[in-house]
Design a protein around this motif. Structure first.
Motif, PDB file in Angstrom:
ATOM      1  N   CYS A   1      47.676 -16.799  32.449  1.00 38.77           N
ATOM      2  CA  CYS A   1      47.297 -15.711  33.346  1.00 38.77           C
ATOM      3  C   CYS A   1      48.428 -14.679  33.343  1.00 38.77           C
ATOM      4  O   CYS A   1      49.600 -15.021  33.534  1.00 38.77           O
ATOM      5  N   GLN A   2      48.091 -13.431  33.153  1.00 40.15           N
ATOM      6  CA  GLN A   2      49.105 -12.380  33.084  1.00 40.15           C
ATOM      7  C   GLN A   2      49.575 -11.929  34.467  1.00 40.15           C
ATOM      8  O   GLN A   2      50.507 -11.145  34.571  1.00 40.15           O
ATOM      9  N   ARG A   3      48.949 -12.437  35.517  1.00 41.51           N
ATOM     10  CA  ARG A   3      49.389 -12.112  36.877  1.00 41.51           C
ATOM     11  C   ARG A   3      50.401 -13.134  37.373  1.00 41.51           C
ATOM     12  O   ARG A   3      51.469 -12.788  37.851  1.00 41.51           O
ATOM     13  N   CYS A   4      50.088 -14.422  37.217  1.00 43.85           N
ATOM     14  CA  CYS A   4      50.954 -15.479  37.756  1.00 43.85           C
ATOM     15  C   CYS A   4      51.722 -16.223  36.672  1.00 43.85           C
ATOM     16  O   CYS A   4      52.589 -17.031  36.987  1.00 43.85           O
ATOM     17  N   MET A   5      51.384 -15.977  35.409  1.00 42.43           N
ATOM     18  CA  MET A   5      51.992 -16.632  34.256  1.00 42.43           C
ATOM     19  C   MET A   5      51.711 -18.140  34.220  1.00 42.43           C
ATOM     20  O   MET A   5      52.372 -18.885  33.515  1.00 42.43           O
ATOM     21  N   GLY A   6      50.710 -18.571  34.961  1.00 39.34           N
ATOM     22  CA  GLY A   6      50.311 -19.972  34.959  1.00 39.34           C
ATOM     23  C   GLY A   6      49.135 -20.203  34.017  1.00 39.34           C
ATOM     24  O   GLY A   6      48.497 -19.262  33.542  1.00 39.34           O
TER      25      GLY A   6
ATOM     26  N   LEU B   1      39.011 -12.515  18.152  1.00 37.78           N
ATOM     27  CA  LEU B   1      38.389 -11.309  18.706  1.00 37.78           C
ATOM     28  C   LEU B   1      37.826 -11.546  20.110  1.00 37.78           C
ATOM     29  O   LEU B   1      37.724 -10.611  20.903  1.00 37.78           O
ATOM     30  N   ALA B   2      37.471 -12.786  20.417  1.00 39.59           N
ATOM     31  CA  ALA B   2      36.891 -13.113  21.725  1.00 39.59           C
ATOM     32  C   ALA B   2      37.941 -13.276  22.822  1.00 39.59           C
ATOM     33  O   ALA B   2      37.606 -13.308  24.007  1.00 39.59           O
ATOM     34  N   LEU B   3      39.216 -13.378  22.437  1.00 40.81           N
ATOM     35  CA  LEU B   3      40.272 -13.545  23.445  1.00 40.81           C
ATOM     36  C   LEU B   3      40.363 -12.307  24.337  1.00 40.81           C
ATOM     37  O   LEU B   3      40.334 -11.183  23.838  1.00 40.81           O
ATOM     38  N   PRO B   4      40.486 -12.498  25.639  1.00 41.93           N
ATOM     39  CA  PRO B   4      40.660 -11.342  26.522  1.00 41.93           C
ATOM     40  C   PRO B   4      42.028 -10.696  26.293  1.00 41.93           C
ATOM     41  O   PRO B   4      43.011 -11.393  26.024  1.00 41.93           O
ATOM     42  N   ALA B   5      42.089  -9.363  26.399  1.00 43.18           N
ATOM     43  CA  ALA B   5      43.357  -8.656  26.206  1.00 43.18           C
ATOM     44  C   ALA B   5      44.370  -9.054  27.276  1.00 43.18           C
ATOM     45  O   ALA B   5      45.549  -9.223  26.990  1.00 43.18           O
ATOM     46  N   PHE B   6      43.908  -9.185  28.510  1.00 45.27           N
ATOM     47  CA  PHE B   6      44.772  -9.558  29.633  1.00 45.27           C
ATOM     48  C   PHE B   6      44.095 -10.659  30.432  1.00 45.27           C
ATOM     49  O   PHE B   6      43.369 -10.385  31.382  1.00 45.27           O
ATOM     50  N   PRO B   7      44.322 -11.910  30.045  1.00 43.06           N
ATOM     51  CA  PRO B   7      43.678 -12.999  30.782  1.00 43.06           C
ATOM     52  C   PRO B   7      44.208 -13.061  32.214  1.00 43.06           C
ATOM     53  O   PRO B   7      45.412 -13.010  32.441  1.00 43.06           O
ATOM     54  N   LEU B   8      43.289 -13.120  33.159  1.00 47.00           N
ATOM     55  CA  LEU B   8      43.646 -13.195  34.575  1.00 47.00           C
ATOM     56  C   LEU B   8      42.755 -14.210  35.270  1.00 47.00           C
ATOM     57  O   LEU B   8      41.549 -14.240  35.035  1.00 47.00           O
ATOM     58  N   HIS B   9      43.379 -14.998  36.151  1.00 44.58           N
ATOM     59  CA  HIS B   9      42.574 -15.833  37.046  1.00 44.58           C
ATOM     60  C   HIS B   9      41.666 -14.918  37.857  1.00 44.58           C
ATOM     61  O   HIS B   9      41.975 -13.743  38.045  1.00 44.58           O
ATOM     62  N   ASP B  10      40.608 -15.469  38.385  1.00 48.11           N
ATOM     63  CA  ASP B  10      39.842 -14.749  39.389  1.00 48.11           C
ATOM     64  C   ASP B  10      40.800 -14.461  40.539  1.00 48.11           C
ATOM     65  O   ASP B  10      41.608 -15.306  40.907  1.00 48.11           O
ATOM     66  N   ARG B  11      40.741 -13.277  41.115  1.00 48.15           N
ATOM     67  CA  ARG B  11      41.702 -12.863  42.149  1.00 48.15           C
ATOM     68  C   ARG B  11      41.793 -13.885  43.282  1.00 48.15           C
ATOM     69  O   ARG B  11      42.872 -14.171  43.785  1.00 48.15           O
ATOM     70  N   SER B  12      40.686 -14.470  43.661  1.00 48.34           N
ATOM     71  CA  SER B  12      40.697 -15.428  44.776  1.00 48.34           C
ATOM     72  C   SER B  12      41.336 -16.760  44.391  1.00 48.34           C
ATOM     73  O   SER B  12      41.701 -17.531  45.264  1.00 48.34           O
ATOM     74  N   GLU B  13      41.482 -17.029  43.079  1.00 50.75           N
ATOM     75  CA  GLU B  13      42.043 -18.298  42.627  1.00 50.75           C
ATOM     76  C   GLU B  13      43.471 -18.184  42.111  1.00 50.75           C
ATOM     77  O   GLU B  13      44.107 -19.191  41.823  1.00 50.75           O
ATOM     78  N   CYS B  14      43.991 -16.978  41.990  1.00 51.48           N
ATOM     79  CA  CYS B  14      45.300 -16.788  41.373  1.00 51.48           C
ATOM     80  C   CYS B  14      46.426 -17.060  42.370  1.00 51.48           C
ATOM     81  O   CYS B  14      46.481 -16.439  43.431  1.00 51.48           O
ATOM     82  N   PRO B  15      47.343 -17.971  42.044  1.00 55.52           N
ATOM     83  CA  PRO B  15      48.469 -18.250  42.944  1.00 55.52           C
ATOM     84  C   PRO B  15      49.318 -17.010  43.228  1.00 55.52           C
ATOM     85  O   PRO B  15      49.834 -16.856  44.330  1.00 55.52           O
ATOM     86  N   ALA B  16      49.447 -16.106  42.280  1.00 51.03           N
ATOM     87  CA  ALA B  16      50.256 -14.900  42.496  1.00 51.03           C
ATOM     88  C   ALA B  16      49.625 -14.006  43.555  1.00 51.03           C
ATOM     89  O   ALA B  16      50.333 -13.419  44.378  1.00 51.03           O
ATOM     90  N   THR B  17      48.321 -13.915  43.575  1.00 48.17           N
ATOM     91  CA  THR B  17      47.639 -13.098  44.578  1.00 48.17           C
ATOM     92  C   THR B  17      47.877 -13.680  45.960  1.00 48.17           C
ATOM     93  O   THR B  17      48.170 -12.947  46.906  1.00 48.17           O
ATOM     94  N   LYS B  18      47.797 -14.991  46.056  1.00 47.41           N
ATOM     95  CA  LYS B  18      48.021 -15.638  47.352  1.00 47.41           C
ATOM     96  C   LYS B  18      49.463 -15.427  47.810  1.00 47.41           C
ATOM     97  O   LYS B  18      49.725 -15.180  48.979  1.00 47.41           O
ATOM     98  N   ASP B  19      50.422 -15.533  46.888  1.00 44.54           N
ATOM     99  CA  ASP B  19      51.828 -15.307  47.229  1.00 44.54           C
ATOM    100  C   ASP B  19      52.072 -13.870  47.664  1.00 44.54           C
ATOM    101  O   ASP B  19      52.806 -13.619  48.622  1.00 44.54           O
ATOM    102  N   LEU B  20      51.454 -12.920  46.977  1.00 43.62           N
ATOM    103  CA  LEU B  20      51.628 -11.506  47.337  1.00 43.62           C
ATOM    104  C   LEU B  20      51.041 -11.216  48.715  1.00 43.62           C
ATOM    105  O   LEU B  20      51.615 -10.468  49.500  1.00 43.62           O
ATOM    106  N   GLU B  21      49.899 -11.815  49.009  1.00 44.60           N
ATOM    107  CA  GLU B  21      49.284 -11.604  50.317  1.00 44.60           C
ATOM    108  C   GLU B  21      50.170 -12.171  51.421  1.00 44.60           C
ATOM    109  O   GLU B  21      50.254 -11.608  52.506  1.00 44.60           O
ATOM    110  N   ALA B  22      50.850 -13.283  51.150  1.00 45.42           N
ATOM    111  CA  ALA B  22      51.732 -13.884  52.150  1.00 45.42           C
ATOM    112  C   ALA B  22      52.956 -13.008  52.404  1.00 45.42           C
ATOM    113  O   ALA B  22      53.499 -12.994  53.503  1.00 45.42           O
ATOM    114  N   LEU B  23      53.401 -12.274  51.395  1.00 42.00           N
ATOM    115  CA  LEU B  23      54.576 -11.411  51.542  1.00 42.00           C
ATOM    116  C   LEU B  23      54.276 -10.092  52.250  1.00 42.00           C
ATOM    117  O   LEU B  23      55.165  -9.470  52.809  1.00 42.00           O
TER     118      LEU B  23
END
Length: 185
Positions: A78-83, A133-155
């Motif tokens: 995931c390019q947001r949380c690197m997990g 060719l099928a690989l996403p350019a920027f793989p990201l968890h769904d926003r509701s499932e991404c640990p980085a999103t949850k951490d950012l919301e807590a901050l």
């Protein structure tokens, strides 16, 4: 000629013969065997395979074509949380079999050229190319499932509630201009 859906696909085939016969190949390709693809993903689940269906035939202009579908489950970063995140790759494609650059340039826009040398097509390379060719350019968890999103919301601090301001007490900054307009008449 049709392969069993869970049998391993052959590494190479004679696509011209298969196109003339209108054959379909169905089977799997072990992802661990695709080195270029393997190097682009975080990791491959144990025993992971790409499920492939290839239909060979002739188009209305008697060009040899291959249409196919593939799907594979992989683990990407995931390019947001690197997990790690599990991702389902799917692709549908239609290819024109070509033996020269000139033939490739003559294909209609709906067909991607796929080079064939000496009546042999590398099936696993085709599958690997389509997976890349099928690989996403920027793989990201769904926003509701991404640990980085949850951490950012807590901050983020809680927004301070605004005091409602009565509409009538707000002064219109252009009221002075309206007054001037009325006095000139």
């Amino acid at each position: 000629m049709s392969e069993a859906p869970n049998a391993e696909l052959p590494k190479s085939v004679d696509p011209y013969r298969l196109a003339e016969q209108g054959s379909t190949l169905e089977g799997v390709v072990p992802l661990v065997s695709l080195s270029r693809f393997r190097d682009t993903v975080s990791r491959l689940p144990e025993g992971s395979e790409c499920h492939v269906s290839l239909t060979f035939g002739l188009d209305e202009e008697r060009r040899r074509v291959v249409s196919g579908k593939l799907s594979a489950t992989v683990v990407l970063e995931c390019q947001r949380c690197m997990g790690d995140m599990q991702s389902q790759l799917e692709s549908g494609f239609e290819l024109g079999l070509v033996a020269s650059e000139q033939q490739a340039q003559q294909l209609p826009k709906n067909l991607e050229p796929f080079p064939v040398e000496d009546f042999s097509m590398d099936v696993w390379t085709l599958v690997e190319d389509e997976l890349l060719l099928a690989l996403p350019a920027f793989p990201l968890h769904d926003r509701s499932e991404c640990p980085a999103t949850k951490d950012l919301e807590a901050l983020e601090p809680d927004p301070e509630p605004e005091e409602p301001e009565a509409e009538s007490t707000r002064e219109n900054p252009f009221s002075v201009l309206a007054g001037l307009k009325n006095t000139k008449h």
